[in-house]
Design a protein around this motif. Structure first.
Motif, short mmCIF file in Angstrom:
data_model
loop_
_atom_site.label_atom_id
_atom_site.label_comp_id
_atom_site.label_asym_id
_atom_site.label_seq_id
_atom_site.Cartn_x
_atom_site.Cartn_y
_atom_site.Cartn_z
N TYR A 226 0.81 -1.22 0.00
CA TYR A 226 0.00 0.00 0.00
C TYR A 226 0.84 1.27 0.00
O TYR A 226 0.30 2.37 -0.18
N LYS A 227 2.13 1.15 0.19
CA LYS A 227 3.00 2.33 0.14
C LYS A 227 3.34 2.71 -1.30
O LYS A 227 3.93 3.76 -1.54
N LYS A 228 2.99 1.85 -2.25
CA LYS A 228 3.32 2.09 -3.65
C LYS A 228 2.12 2.63 -4.42
O LYS A 228 0.99 2.18 -4.22
N VAL A 229 2.39 3.59 -5.32
CA VAL A 229 1.33 4.20 -6.11
C VAL A 229 0.61 3.16 -6.97
O VAL A 229 -0.62 3.20 -7.11
N GLU A 230 1.36 2.21 -7.53
CA GLU A 230 0.73 1.22 -8.41
C GLU A 230 -0.29 0.36 -7.68
O GLU A 230 -1.26 -0.12 -8.28
N THR A 231 -0.08 0.15 -6.38
CA THR A 231 -1.06 -0.61 -5.59
C THR A 231 -2.39 0.12 -5.54
O THR A 231 -3.45 -0.47 -5.75
N THR A 232 -2.33 1.42 -5.27
CA THR A 232 -3.54 2.24 -5.24
C THR A 232 -4.25 2.19 -6.59
O THR A 232 -5.48 2.05 -6.66
N GLU A 233 -3.49 2.30 -7.67
CA GLU A 233 -4.08 2.29 -9.01
C GLU A 233 -4.76 0.97 -9.32
O GLU A 233 -5.87 0.92 -9.85
N ILE A 234 -4.10 -0.14 -8.99
CA ILE A 234 -4.63 -1.48 -9.30
C ILE A 234 -5.92 -1.73 -8.52
O ILE A 234 -6.94 -2.14 -9.09
N ILE A 235 -5.89 -1.50 -7.21
CA ILE A 235 -7.05 -1.81 -6.38
C ILE A 235 -8.19 -0.83 -6.65
O ILE A 235 -9.36 -1.24 -6.74
N SER A 236 -7.87 0.45 -6.80
CA SER A 236 -8.92 1.44 -7.07
C SER A 236 -9.63 1.15 -8.38
O SER A 236 -10.87 1.22 -8.46
N LYS A 237 -8.89 0.82 -9.43
CA LYS A 237 -9.50 0.50 -10.71
C LYS A 237 -10.42 -0.71 -10.59
O LYS A 237 -11.54 -0.71 -11.12
N SER A 238 -9.97 -1.73 -9.87
CA SER A 238 -10.78 -2.94 -9.71
C SER A 238 -12.10 -2.64 -9.02
O SER A 238 -13.16 -3.13 -9.44
N VAL A 239 -12.06 -1.81 -7.98
CA VAL A 239 -13.28 -1.50 -7.22
C VAL A 239 -14.17 -0.52 -7.97
O VAL A 239 -15.38 -0.73 -8.08
N VAL A 240 -13.60 0.56 -8.49
CA VAL A 240 -14.41 1.58 -9.16
C VAL A 240 -15.13 1.01 -10.37
O VAL A 240 -16.30 1.32 -10.63
N ASN A 241 -14.46 0.14 -11.13
CA ASN A 241 -15.10 -0.44 -12.31
C ASN A 241 -16.26 -1.36 -11.97
O ASN A 241 -17.10 -1.65 -12.83
N LEU A 242 -16.34 -1.83 -10.74
CA LEU A 242 -17.49 -2.64 -10.30
C LEU A 242 -18.53 -1.79 -9.58
O LEU A 242 -19.52 -2.32 -9.08
N SER A 243 -18.30 -0.46 -9.53
CA SER A 243 -19.17 0.42 -8.75
C SER A 243 -20.02 1.36 -9.59
O SER A 243 -20.70 2.22 -9.04
#
Length: 296
Positions: free
Chosen positions: A38-55
């Motif tokens: 979670y300290k890495k920017v790419e983690t935020t991008e990967i997880i956020s994209k996964s959740v937002v696209n299902l929302s």
């Protein structure tokens, strides 16, 4: 890329209706695979994209799978469907099985559906009492499109209801798997185990206001890296156009790491119309940045 076929089909249905605890450090290996940090920017991008696209509706794979497979099932059982290439058959239990079915006609499209569909579809509907309910049981569904591959196994329950000024659609998924492979550019590979997923869309015709509520749990894998989160989101849209353009008037998305609940991602609406994304690692804020909603 937004799915115009999905949004058109979804809102055509509206027209018809109106007529856990703490965990290990994120660097720990798990079954030979790396947890996202979670300290890495790419983690935020990967997880956020996964959740937002299902929302929301515009790029939601669950809604797309539901719309496509239900339409195919209804047309096959009504003897109004044929594959340009490949095969389709009705089984003894009234399910249908497609094998590399391609170039079939699809509503709201001027040309035949160019993707290839395989798998077994069973649909059980209750169209006599409100709310209307449909249960899809999907086995080895494989939707091969030019830009991506979608694979799904599991059950999707869709309910619809309509009153004077509220049209409500609900999609529920439990213990199902969704696999997405992006064919273009980076060729990313996502694998999701979905649990207790629920998407609710409320549309108010008199004001054109839409509110989308989503919650669920994802055990995910992205290019060999794993993550496990639960999430809840509320997105409000002032008009149908804003929804299709993914421009919420207000938003709140909360994502919690199930390996370590002190890891979290929060997404809200910024004053300039973009999303404001904040990430916490071990309870400490590590990054905050603004991002256009269409970049998720």
């Amino acid at each position: 890329m937004k799915n115009k076929l999905l949004t058109t089909t979804f809102y055509s249905s509206i027209v018809l209706l109106t007529a856990c605890g703490g965990g290990d450090d994120n660097q720990t290996n798990f079954n030979g695979k790396q947890k996202l940090d979670y300290k890495k920017v790419e983690t935020t991008e990967i997880i956020s994209k996964s959740v937002v696209n299902l929302s929301h509706i515009s790029n939601n794979s669950i809604l797309y799978i539901t719309s496509l497979t239900q339409n195919i099932y209804e047309r096959v059982t009504n003897l109004d469907f044929s594959c340009g290439t490949g095969t389709v058959k009705i089984n003894s239990d009234n399910s249908i099985t497609l094998n590399n079915c391609k170039n079939f006609n699809y509503p709201f499209q001027d040309t035949p559906f160019s993707g290839t569909v395989s798998g077994t579809i069973q649909s059980i509907s209750n169209n006599t009492t409100a709310p209307l309910k449909n249960e899809l049981k999907l086995s080895d569904i494989n939707i091969d499109l030019s830009e991506k591959l979608i694979i799904f196994n599991g059950k999707i329950i869709q309910t619809s209801s309509s009153t004077y000024d509220l049209i409500k659609q609900t999609y529920e998924v439990d213990q199902s798997t969704l696999e997405l492979v992006e064919k273009l550019d980076n060729k990313n590979h996502y694998l999701y185990n979905l649990k207790n997923y629920q998407f609710i869309s409320n549309y108010y015709p008199s004001s054109s206001h839409i509110e989308d509520f989503t919650k669920g749990e994802i055990d995910g894998e992205f290019n060999g890296n794993i993550f496990s989160v639960n999430f809840a989101s509320i997105l409000n849209f002032s008009t149908l156009k804003d929804l299709l353009d993914l421009k919420p008037s207000s938003a709140n998305v909360e994502i919690t790491d199930l390996y370590n609940q002190r890891n979290a991602i929060s997404i809200s609406q910024a004053t300039n119309g973009t999303a404001l994304v904040s990430t916490y690692a071990d309870g400490k804020l590590v990054q905050t940045f603004a991002q256009d909603w269409n970049e998720f």
